[in-house]
Design a protein around this motif. Structure first.
Motif, short mmCIF file in Angstrom:
data_model
loop_
_atom_site.label_atom_id
_atom_site.label_comp_id
_atom_site.label_asym_id
_atom_site.label_seq_id
_atom_site.Cartn_x
_atom_site.Cartn_y
_atom_site.Cartn_z
N SER A 158 0.83 -1.20 0.00
CA SER A 158 0.00 0.00 0.00
C SER A 158 0.87 1.25 0.00
O SER A 158 1.78 1.39 0.81
CB SER A 158 -0.90 0.01 1.24
OG SER A 158 -1.54 1.27 1.34
N PRO A 159 0.57 2.20 -0.91
CA PRO A 159 1.32 3.45 -0.91
C PRO A 159 0.82 4.43 0.13
O PRO A 159 1.39 5.51 0.27
CB PRO A 159 1.06 3.99 -2.33
CG PRO A 159 -0.30 3.47 -2.67
CD PRO A 159 -0.41 2.13 -2.01
N TRP A 160 -0.24 4.11 0.86
CA TRP A 160 -0.83 5.03 1.82
C TRP A 160 -0.33 4.73 3.22
O TRP A 160 -0.22 3.57 3.61
CB TRP A 160 -2.35 4.92 1.82
CG TRP A 160 -3.02 5.33 0.56
CD1 TRP A 160 -2.44 5.81 -0.56
CD2 TRP A 160 -4.43 5.29 0.30
NE1 TRP A 160 -3.37 6.09 -1.52
CE2 TRP A 160 -4.61 5.77 -1.02
CE3 TRP A 160 -5.54 4.90 1.04
CZ2 TRP A 160 -5.86 5.87 -1.60
CZ3 TRP A 160 -6.79 4.99 0.45
CH2 TRP A 160 -6.95 5.47 -0.84
N GLN A 192 -4.11 7.45 6.61
CA GLN A 192 -4.92 7.68 5.41
C GLN A 192 -5.81 6.48 5.12
O GLN A 192 -6.94 6.62 4.65
CB GLN A 192 -4.02 8.00 4.22
CG GLN A 192 -3.36 9.36 4.29
CD GLN A 192 -2.61 9.71 3.03
OE1 GLN A 192 -2.63 8.99 2.05
NE2 GLN A 192 -1.92 10.85 3.06
N GLU A 193 -5.29 5.28 5.39
CA GLU A 193 -6.10 4.07 5.25
C GLU A 193 -7.31 4.15 6.16
O GLU A 193 -8.42 3.79 5.78
CB GLU A 193 -5.25 2.85 5.60
CG GLU A 193 -5.63 1.57 4.87
CD GLU A 193 -5.25 1.62 3.42
OE1 GLU A 193 -6.18 1.66 2.58
OE2 GLU A 193 -4.05 1.60 3.10
N ASN A 223 -0.22 -5.92 3.37
CA ASN A 223 0.08 -5.89 4.80
C ASN A 223 -1.19 -6.18 5.59
O ASN A 223 -2.19 -5.49 5.46
CB ASN A 223 0.61 -4.48 5.15
CG ASN A 223 1.11 -4.40 6.57
OD1 ASN A 223 0.39 -4.73 7.49
ND2 ASN A 223 2.35 -3.95 6.73
N ARG A 224 -1.16 -7.22 6.43
CA ARG A 224 -2.34 -7.57 7.23
C ARG A 224 -2.69 -6.46 8.22
O ARG A 224 -3.86 -6.25 8.55
CB ARG A 224 -2.10 -8.88 7.97
CG ARG A 224 -2.32 -10.12 7.11
CD ARG A 224 -1.93 -11.37 7.84
NE ARG A 224 -0.49 -11.54 7.87
CZ ARG A 224 0.15 -12.53 8.49
NH1 ARG A 224 -0.55 -13.43 9.16
NH2 ARG A 224 1.46 -12.63 8.46
N ARG A 225 -1.68 -5.76 8.69
CA ARG A 225 -1.95 -4.66 9.62
C ARG A 225 -2.75 -3.56 8.93
O ARG A 225 -3.72 -3.04 9.50
CB ARG A 225 -0.63 -4.11 10.13
CG ARG A 225 -0.77 -3.00 11.15
CD ARG A 225 0.60 -2.48 11.54
NE ARG A 225 0.52 -1.35 12.45
CZ ARG A 225 1.53 -0.57 12.79
NH1 ARG A 225 2.74 -0.83 12.29
NH2 ARG A 225 1.37 0.43 13.61
N ALA A 270 -12.28 -6.08 11.25
CA ALA A 270 -10.83 -5.90 11.16
C ALA A 270 -10.13 -7.26 11.08
O ALA A 270 -9.23 -7.47 10.23
CB ALA A 270 -10.32 -5.11 12.36
N ALA A 271 -10.52 -8.19 11.94
CA ALA A 271 -9.91 -9.52 11.91
C ALA A 271 -10.22 -10.23 10.60
O ALA A 271 -9.35 -10.93 10.03
CB ALA A 271 -10.43 -10.34 13.09
N ALA A 272 -11.44 -10.05 10.08
CA ALA A 272 -11.83 -10.70 8.83
C ALA A 272 -10.97 -10.22 7.66
O ALA A 272 -10.48 -11.03 6.85
CB ALA A 272 -13.30 -10.44 8.54
N LEU A 273 -10.74 -8.92 7.54
CA LEU A 273 -9.94 -8.41 6.43
C LEU A 273 -8.47 -8.78 6.57
O LEU A 273 -7.80 -9.05 5.57
CB LEU A 273 -10.10 -6.89 6.31
CG LEU A 273 -11.43 -6.38 5.78
CD1 LEU A 273 -11.29 -4.93 5.30
CD2 LEU A 273 -11.98 -7.23 4.66
N ALA A 274 -7.97 -8.79 7.79
CA ALA A 274 -6.58 -9.21 7.98
C ALA A 274 -6.39 -10.67 7.55
O ALA A 274 -5.41 -11.01 6.88
CB ALA A 274 -6.19 -9.04 9.45
#
Length: 511
Positions: free
Chosen positions: A11-13, A17-18, A58-60, A112-116
């Motif tokens: 990610s460039p952000w 910003q995310e 990045n999972r974070r 948050a956990a689901a997207l990671a």
């Protein structure tokens, strides 16, 4: 070359910003729900979330994106909780606002956990990744709807009480609809024409398919639905209570038809706390006449404990002490029971709150002229899997639902429209009509297709004279959810996640 939804780019952000992007997208997602039902906006916002996820390795960063999206979604959807805590609970404005933000932020941790996990398990294959995203989205929504008694308000499927996906309601319920919407959204976000063509094709087919009628019409009841429009700060006030009791008493005695329904705590006192002969007068009136009544009233004693209840009065009642009784099963945290460790928070609010006893899950219905009227109180109609338990025995299954509510706690906010939207989806899931008698709105009749046929303007005092046609039968959703609750959906989602994990482990170069 096959299109890759997730190219695993860095990610460039920066994270802040995310987070801002997620908050903005989540806040927009909240606008897809009532008062305007914008099913296409719900799909577009989740597609935007999936597209942004495609840029993350990045999972974070994915967790930050999911958490901020979920927080924006929930703050935008349930901001009216501020009114109950500040206006009526007298919490300082900053503390009430912080409480809403903390609740939304906590519940957003599931997304948050689901997207990671999604970023960890994605394969870059659009169809596989769409199934994985939908499964994880489903698990996140199930967690929000079940853990700590659940708070599934503005679940994704509620944006589809109208539109093509409502066809799925009697098959898979609101959570299955949300998962289907997530699957379509990810395919739409896939580069190239194939995914978008598939989405257009699926939506087009669903829009053209007729809804399968699993229930059949039964008899018709004439109704009087009472809406007292009592402000919450006057409901239990000694200065206003006499006038409230007089108006509701006169209105109940004047009502005609087959069934009169009063909202949650339409009688705000225990029967033995009422003026002399008030309760006995009501019971005897409905025992002698041809009209039955279903009234919200608190019951119990200091020794036995108290319940938030609905009492049914009719000629079938042999005495004032032997009446139909429904006790609320799914209690509201902080409103009707105090979670462990939060007594200090409740003590800060000047509200008549306490710990109520819980009623049984599979409660019998109130029979009126052959129709089985099944009460549910306040936000119990959010939990379709619990209402489904009443359909296990088809011979005793409800032919009419009756929701008795008082959401004056939330003022003239969108909560009224959102609760109506929830009731409409319950009617779609079970193909059984829902009648709603509320203190401030929405007092309506919803037919078995989810259509509002009669309505009173909210925030007005009056009586809605209407008719409702019952419906007998069991939808697929009612059949499996009544027996297995939501476990089939959870098992299916877990199986998809396990399949994606195993497929990733077998892939060349996998660790």
């Amino acid at each position: 070359m096959k299109p890759r939804l997730l190219p695993a780019l860095r990610s460039p952000w920066p994270l802040w910003q995310e987070a801002l992007a997620g908050l903005a997208l989540g806040g927009l997602h909240a606008q897809a729900f009532a008062p305007a039902v914008l099913w296409w906006l719900q799909l577009a916002c989740v597609a935007g979330l999936a597209w942004r996820c495609a840029q993350l390795a990045n999972r974070r960063a994915a967790a930050v994106l999911g958490w901020s999206f979920g927080t924006g979604w929930l703050v935008g959807g349930v901001w009216w909780l501020f009114i109950s805590m500040h206006t009526y609970g007298h919490l300082p404005a900053w503390l009430a606002a912080l409480a809403v933000l903390l609740l939304a932020g906590f519940l957003a941790l599931y997304l948050a956990a689901a997207l990671a996990l999604f970023v960890r398990l994605r394969s870059g294959r659009p169809w596989r990744d769409a199934a994985l995203f939908a499964a994880l989205w489903l698990l996140a929504e199930l967690a929000r709807g079940l853990i700590f008694t659940g708070f599934p308000w503005v679940a994704a499927g509620y944006a589809h009480t109208e539109g093509p996906l409502q066809w799925l309601a009697p098959w898979v319920g609101v959570y299955g609809m949300g998962a289907a919407a997530a699957w379509l959204s990810v395919l739409f976000a896939t580069p190239g024409w194939r995914g978008r063509s598939a989405v257009a094709g699926v939506l087009g087919v669903l829009a053209l398919l007729p809804v399968v009628p699993f229930t059949q019409p039964t008899g018709t009841l004439s109704l009087s639905l009472i809406q007292g429009n009592v402000p919450q700060d006057e409901k239990f006030s000694a200065d206003h209570l006499p006038d409230t009791l007089v108006w509701h008493g006169r209105t109940l005695l004047a009502a005609r038809g087959d069934l009169v329904v009063g909202p949650e705590t339409v009688i705000p006192l225990l029967p033995d706390q009422l003026p002399p002969d008030y309760w006995e007068m009501l019971v005897q009136h409905f025992q002698r006449g041809g009209t039955a009544a279903l009234l919200g009233v608190p019951l119990g004693s200091f020794q036995a404990g108290y319940t938030n209840s609905a009492v049914g009065l009719s000629r079938d009642n042999p005495s004032a002490t032997e009446v139909y009784r429904y006790d609320k099963h799914h209690l509201v945290p902080f409103g009707e029971f105090i979670p462990f460790g939060f007594r200090w928070f409740v003590d800060l609010m000047q509200m008549p709150l306490g710990d109520f006893n819980r009623g049984i899950l599979n409660a019998p219905s109130f029979t009126v002229k052959g129709e089985r009227v099944a009460p549910n109180i306040c936000y119990e109609d959010l939990f379709g899997e619990e209402l489904a338990a009443r359909f296990v025995d088809a011979a005793r299954a409800p032919t009419v639902f009756a929701n008795l509510s008082n959401i004056a706690w939330f003022g003239e906010s969108v909560a009224v429209d959102q609760h109506l939207q929830i009731s409409r989806l319950r009617a779609l899931e079970f193909q059984v009509p829902m009648i709603r008698a509320t203190n401030t709105g929405a007092t309506v009749v919803i037919d078995r297709t989810g259509r509002v046929t009669h309505a009173l303007p909210p925030h007005t005092r009056g009586v809605l004279e209407a008719q409702v046609q019952g419906a007998s039968g069991v939808t697929p959703y009612a059949w499996w959810a009544g027996r297995l609750a939501l476990w089939p959906l959870a098992a299916l989602a877990a199986a998809v996640v396990a399949w994606a994990w195993r497929a990733g482990r077998r892939a060349p170069g996998a660790p």
